[in-house]
Each structure stands twice: as structure tokens, then as C-alpha cells.
Design a protein around this motif. Structure first.
Motif, mmCIF file in Angstrom:
data_model
loop_
_atom_site.group_PDB
_atom_site.id
_atom_site.type_symbol
_atom_site.label_atom_id
_atom_site.label_comp_id
_atom_site.label_asym_id
_atom_site.label_seq_id
_atom_site.Cartn_x
_atom_site.Cartn_y
_atom_site.Cartn_z
ATOM 1 N N UNK A 191 0.796 -1.220 0.000
ATOM 2 C CA UNK A 191 0.000 0.000 0.000
ATOM 3 C C UNK A 191 0.827 1.268 0.000
ATOM 4 N N UNK A 192 2.109 1.160 -0.375
ATOM 5 C CA UNK A 192 2.986 2.328 -0.320
ATOM 6 C C UNK A 192 2.847 3.211 -1.562
ATOM 7 N N UNK A 193 2.454 2.619 -2.690
ATOM 8 C CA UNK A 193 2.330 3.414 -3.921
ATOM 9 C C UNK A 193 1.017 3.066 -4.609
ATOM 10 N N UNK A 194 0.627 3.921 -5.560
ATOM 11 C CA UNK A 194 -0.596 3.623 -6.313
ATOM 12 C C UNK A 194 -0.344 2.376 -7.162
ATOM 13 N N UNK A 195 -1.396 1.629 -7.485
ATOM 14 C CA UNK A 195 -1.190 0.324 -8.147
ATOM 15 C C UNK A 195 -0.860 0.444 -9.633
ATOM 16 N N UNK A 196 0.186 1.191 -9.931
ATOM 17 C CA UNK A 196 0.606 1.341 -11.330
ATOM 18 C C UNK A 196 2.019 0.788 -11.458
ATOM 19 N N UNK A 197 2.204 -0.109 -12.415
ATOM 20 C CA UNK A 197 3.506 -0.744 -12.597
ATOM 21 C C UNK A 197 4.162 -0.235 -13.878
ATOM 22 N N UNK A 198 5.366 0.330 -13.747
ATOM 23 C CA UNK A 198 6.078 0.894 -14.897
ATOM 24 C C UNK A 198 6.887 -0.209 -15.575
ATOM 25 N N UNK A 247 2.753 -13.711 -14.471
ATOM 26 C CA UNK A 247 2.940 -14.742 -13.448
ATOM 27 C C UNK A 247 3.293 -14.124 -12.087
ATOM 28 N N UNK A 248 4.125 -13.073 -12.126
ATOM 29 C CA UNK A 248 4.502 -12.425 -10.869
ATOM 30 C C UNK A 248 3.282 -11.784 -10.213
ATOM 31 N N UNK A 249 2.427 -11.212 -11.033
ATOM 32 C CA UNK A 249 1.213 -10.583 -10.503
ATOM 33 C C UNK A 249 0.318 -11.645 -9.869
ATOM 34 N N UNK A 250 0.214 -12.801 -10.537
ATOM 35 C CA UNK A 250 -0.603 -13.901 -9.989
ATOM 36 C C UNK A 250 -0.023 -14.385 -8.664
ATOM 37 N N UNK A 251 1.306 -14.593 -8.646
ATOM 38 C CA UNK A 251 1.941 -15.111 -7.428
ATOM 39 C C UNK A 251 1.756 -14.158 -6.253
ATOM 40 N N UNK A 252 1.819 -12.853 -6.553
ATOM 41 C CA UNK A 252 1.735 -11.872 -5.469
ATOM 42 C C UNK A 252 0.287 -11.546 -5.110
ATOM 43 N N UNK A 253 -0.642 -11.890 -5.994
ATOM 44 C CA UNK A 253 -2.054 -11.629 -5.718
ATOM 45 C C UNK A 253 -2.377 -10.146 -5.633
ATOM 46 N N UNK A 254 -1.832 -9.362 -6.565
ATOM 47 C CA UNK A 254 -2.144 -7.926 -6.565
ATOM 48 C C UNK A 254 -2.887 -7.561 -7.853
ATOM 49 N N UNK A 255 -3.574 -6.439 -7.792
ATOM 50 C CA UNK A 255 -4.172 -5.917 -9.025
ATOM 51 C C UNK A 255 -3.397 -4.678 -9.399
ATOM 52 N N UNK A 256 -2.924 -4.630 -10.634
ATOM 53 C CA UNK A 256 -2.107 -3.471 -11.024
ATOM 54 C C UNK A 256 -2.534 -2.972 -12.405
ATOM 55 N N UNK A 257 -2.235 -1.697 -12.639
ATOM 56 C CA UNK A 257 -2.379 -1.141 -13.983
ATOM 57 C C UNK A 257 -0.970 -1.039 -14.549
ATOM 58 N N UNK A 258 -0.824 -1.429 -15.819
ATOM 59 C CA UNK A 258 0.526 -1.446 -16.396
ATOM 60 C C UNK A 258 0.707 -0.231 -17.294
ATOM 61 N N UNK A 259 1.831 0.449 -17.099
ATOM 62 C CA UNK A 259 2.112 1.655 -17.880
ATOM 63 C C UNK A 259 3.490 1.538 -18.510
ATOM 64 N N UNK A 260 3.605 1.840 -19.797
ATOM 65 C CA UNK A 260 4.929 1.797 -20.426
ATOM 66 C C UNK A 260 5.660 3.101 -20.123
ATOM 67 N N UNK A 261 6.873 2.949 -19.567
ATOM 68 C CA UNK A 261 7.724 4.108 -19.273
ATOM 69 C C UNK A 261 8.749 4.169 -20.413
#
Ligand code: GDD
Length: 410
Positions: A191-198, A247-261
């Protein structure tokens, strides 16, 4: 065997030194830069020929594994000259020092699959495939390998080259793809950052191995590699970076939005890099870890670097002394992140074990109960947790509580 390991402070170097020690070889680690005052004596810059000669002279090794180098393909585009100075010239310094001081020592040069350059999608590079580098990193590795084989042919040095494909595990820097994703996922999970993965280019396909299997390959090559030969170190299976992330998202059980940096997308990129491990397997190499093992460890490491100390047990690994403290259930996997042992501090002035209590509050869980008389008393439900049959030990203030928690609680 006395094995001089250059680059011993790096990701693979640390795993290799542990592996050598576990097999009664004596690892003589040198690293750069020094990470502490205590390290300074062992710190050697491979671009300094005299320093390398001094290190070989002091070690008088039976074998050398030359890992020291700049390992980031992306960074090599920004500083090609330094990449060449460290990777190519550094290797020449090591080879020249060995020839002068320990000419009977075996040398394992660690090159890279990047040297192959573009491959036809669906194919697998063999050691006979042409070398067509597209990054300064790759051409510096080609130069180092060519120099190694020149020392073998011209000066009879016993030089073997390993060509590792991508490898993953505990302790890799976050400029590489898996630890970068793991670190971001850990931040999101806590919960430290918004659920956006760069991310960068998710379409690239790579061939991943577990770092523990890779260091086993290196030791095998020291013993059985044929001088003057190169060996791929790889799984033979291609995976898109997108599927690894998924697979990493599944293993960690998180919901994320993916953004290309855009800064993570490289100026030139190999879209597909998969190898044929047959030549190494014919020497007896049998990798035993799965990619899930490696990804789970990288995720646990990401969580650990976010302030939670996590020790983990993966399938196929014998429980370590510490993990065996977990009790009978410790070596079985609970989901894919397995069971973790989490260190935290017991404060007898507070009614609840503070770490577990904070998790209980966050989760709305009623599975964690108040401790009594200086005992943790937690009932988190994970294997090894204190129970009527196995009460928690009495604790001094500030001592490690010794409680366990399933990954679900992290
Ligand atoms: N680093 C990074 N970060 N890479 C990303 C990202 C991101 O956010 N998103 C996508 N990628 C893609 C990269 O473009 C590349 O195609 C792939 O993920 C793997 O990138 P890295 O983990 O940085 O490794 P690498 O393939 O460039 O190089 C590694 O493997 C080589 C062997 O194949 C390094 O370990 C090299 O030292 C090694 O020789």
C-alpha cells in the motif's frame, strides 16, 4: 580447489561463493567497489592491470571464475567506452595475470547470450550460431571471449567460456526486469504506492534460469568444461516478458495497472533470445529449480527490501536451519509464495504482538489472539505457528518473537 572469484560482491558472485563453499572449494572473493572498510582489502578494480596481478599473486588459485563486469545491457548504451574498459580490457588483465602467475589455473570467463544478437523467432541459439552483437555490452563480451580463446590457442591457457542467458533469484539489482517488477509489486502490495507498474518492452522473449542452477553450471564447467569451448547456460524455453510479469502478478495476488515508461524502452533491443542447453547438459548439467521458484524468491526479496524480513522455503530446496525452526509444515509450499518466517519485535508492555496485531487490524482478521505472560500467543494459522501442542517460547523484551505467518498475511 582454490577458486579466485572476480565480481564476488555481485548478484551471481555471492551465489557462486556460497555454492563453492558448500562443496568444500575455497572461494577467494575479490570485488569492486569495496562495500565496507572490512571489504577494502579484497577490492580490486579489473581495469587496473597491476591490481589484478597482485590479486592473482596473493591468491595463487587453482581456478578463476571471471564474473567482474558491467552487466546492464541498457546502461552500456549510455557509456560504451567504460563498458569496454571494464568488460573487455578487464578480462584481458585477468588472462594476462593468470598467464604470468598461475598458468596452470583453469579460467572460466562469463560471457553472455546477448553476444548472439538477433535470432529467428522459434529457433534456439547453439554455441555454433554466429555472434552478431547489437549492444556495446554484447560486443564487449565478444571481445573478452575472443581474447580468452586467443590466450588458450596462443599461450595454452585453459580457458572455458560460459554464455549465460537471463537468470533470476534472490539479490539481483533492480535495474533488471524481474527485480524491478518485484520491487514495484512489493510497494503496491504494502500500500505504499498507487497500483501502477512501470514497464519497458513486454514483447521481448527471453530464456530464464534460476541463479542457483547457473552457479552449479559454472562449477561444473570448472571441472568438466573443455578448454577453448563455449557453453550456453539456459533452459531452452522462451518466455515473453509479458508472461513473466503476468505470473509475478498472480503469485503476489495484486491488481495493477501497467504503464509503459519510455525511458525503460531500449534504443536497440533483441526481440527474441532463447538458447539450446544441449552441450552443457551433455556434461551432466541438470537444472532443478523452476521459474516459479525464482520469481517467488525475487518477490520475497522485494518484500524484504520494503522493511519486512522474509525468509522463504522453495520447492526442491532443503529447509535451511532457520526455516526448519518453522516446524514440520515448513518445507511444504503454501500457495506459491510458500510459508514465510517474519522477524519482528515483541514488546511485553503492549497487549498484542505488535506486528501481527497491525496485520490483524488491516485484514480485519480474528485469527490472531492476544498473548499472555510474555508469550506471543499468536494463532495465525500458518504451519509452525505457536499452538497448544507447541507453545511459543518465553521472550525477553526486544527479542525476536519467532512467530510465523503465511504469505497471505504480508
Ligand atoms: N530492466 C528492465 N526493466 N527490462 C525490461 C523492463 C523493465 O522495466 N520491461 C521490459 N524489459 C525487458 C528488456 O527490454 C529486455 O528485453 C528484458 O526485459 C530483460 O531485461 P533485463 O532484465 O534488463 O536483462 P537483459 O536481457 O538486458 O540482460 C541480462 O541477461 C543477459 C543474458 O541474456 C543481464 O543479466 C545481462 O548481464 C546478461 O548477459
Amino acid at each position: 580447489m582454490r577458486v579466485l572469484v572476480t565480481g564476488a560482491g555481485g548478484f551471481v558472485g555471492r551465489h557462486l561463493c556460497e555454492h563453492l563453499a558448500a562443496h568444500d572449494d575455497q572461494a577467494i572473493p575479490i570485488r569492486w567497489p569495496a562495500s565496507s572498510a572490512e571489504d577494502r582489502a579484497k577490492s580490486v578494480d579489473v581495469t587496473d592491470a597491476q591490481a589484478v596481478r597482485d590479486a592473482v599473486e596473493a591468491a595463487r588459485p587453482d581456478a578463476i571464475v571471471h564474473l567482474a563486469g558491467l552487466s546492464s545491457v541498457a546502461a552500456s548504451h549510455r557509456d560504451p567506452s567504460r563498458t569496454f574498459a571494464v568488460n573487455a580490457l578487464g578480462a584481458v588483465h585477468v588472462l594476462a595475470a593468470v598467464q604470468q602467475i598461475a598458468p596452470r589455473a583453469g579460467v572460466l570467463l562469463v560471457a553472455s547470450s546477448e553476444m548472439y544478437g538477433p535470432l529467428v523467432p522459434g529457433s534456439r541459439a547453439t554455441e555454433d550460431s554466429p555472434l552478431r552483437p547489437v549492444s556495446p555490452y554484447a560486443s564487449s563480451k565478444v571481445a573478452a571471449e575472443v581474447a580468452g580463446f586467443q590466450f588458450h590457442r596462443g599461450r595454452s591457457l585453459s580457458v572455458v567460456s560460459a554464455r549465460p542467458f537471463n537468470h533470476v533469484g534472490r539479490g539481483q539489482r533492480t535495474d533488471f526486469v524481474v527485480p524491478s517488477f518485484a520491487e514495484q509489486i512489493a510497494s503496491i502490495r504494502r500500500g505504499r504506492t498507487s497500483p501502477v507498474l512501470q514497464v519497458g518492452n513486454l514483447d521481448a522473449v527471453r530464456d530464464f534460469s534460476h541463479v542457483a542452477d547457473v552457479v552449479e553450471a559454472y562449477r561444473l564447467l570448472l571441472h568438466r568444461g573443455e578448454p577453448g569451448q563455449a557453453y550456453n547456460v539456459c533452459s531452452g524455453e522462451g518466455r515473453s516478458i509479458r508472461s513473466v510479469l503476468q505470473r509475478m502478478i498472480e503469485l503476489a495476488g495484486v491488481e495493477v495497472r501497467i504503464e509503459v515508461d519510455p525511458s525503460r524502452v531500449r534504443p536497440s533491443e533483441l526481440p527474441y533470445l532463447v538458447g539450446d542447453p544441449g552441450k552443457l547438459q551433455r556434461l551432466g548439467w541438470r537444472p532443478s529449480r523452476t521459474l516459479d521458484d525464482a520469481l517467488s524468491e525475487a518477490l520475497a526479496h522485494g518484500l524484504a527490501s520494503r522493511g519486512v524480513r522474509v525468509d522463504f522455503v522453495t520447492s526442491g530446496e532443503r529447509p535451511s536451519t532457520e526455516s526448519s525452526l518453522l516446524g514440520d509444515g515448513a518445507s511444504s509450499q503454501e500457495g506459491l509464495l510458500t510459508v514465510h518466517r517474519v522477524r519482528h519485535t515483541w514488546d511485553p508492555q503492549r497487549p498484542f504482538c505488535p506486528w501481527l496485531a497491525s496485520i490483524a487490524a488491516r485484514r480485519g482478521s480474528d485469527r490472531i489472539r492476544q498473548g499472555q505472560n510474555g508469550r506471543c500467543g499468536s494463532r495465525c494459522g500458518a504451519p509452525g505457528a505457536p499452538s497448544a501442542a507447541r507453545p511459543a517460547p518465553r521472550l525477553r523484551p526486544g527479542a525476536d518473537c519467532g512467530s510465523t505467518a503465511a504469505s497471505d498475511f504480508l
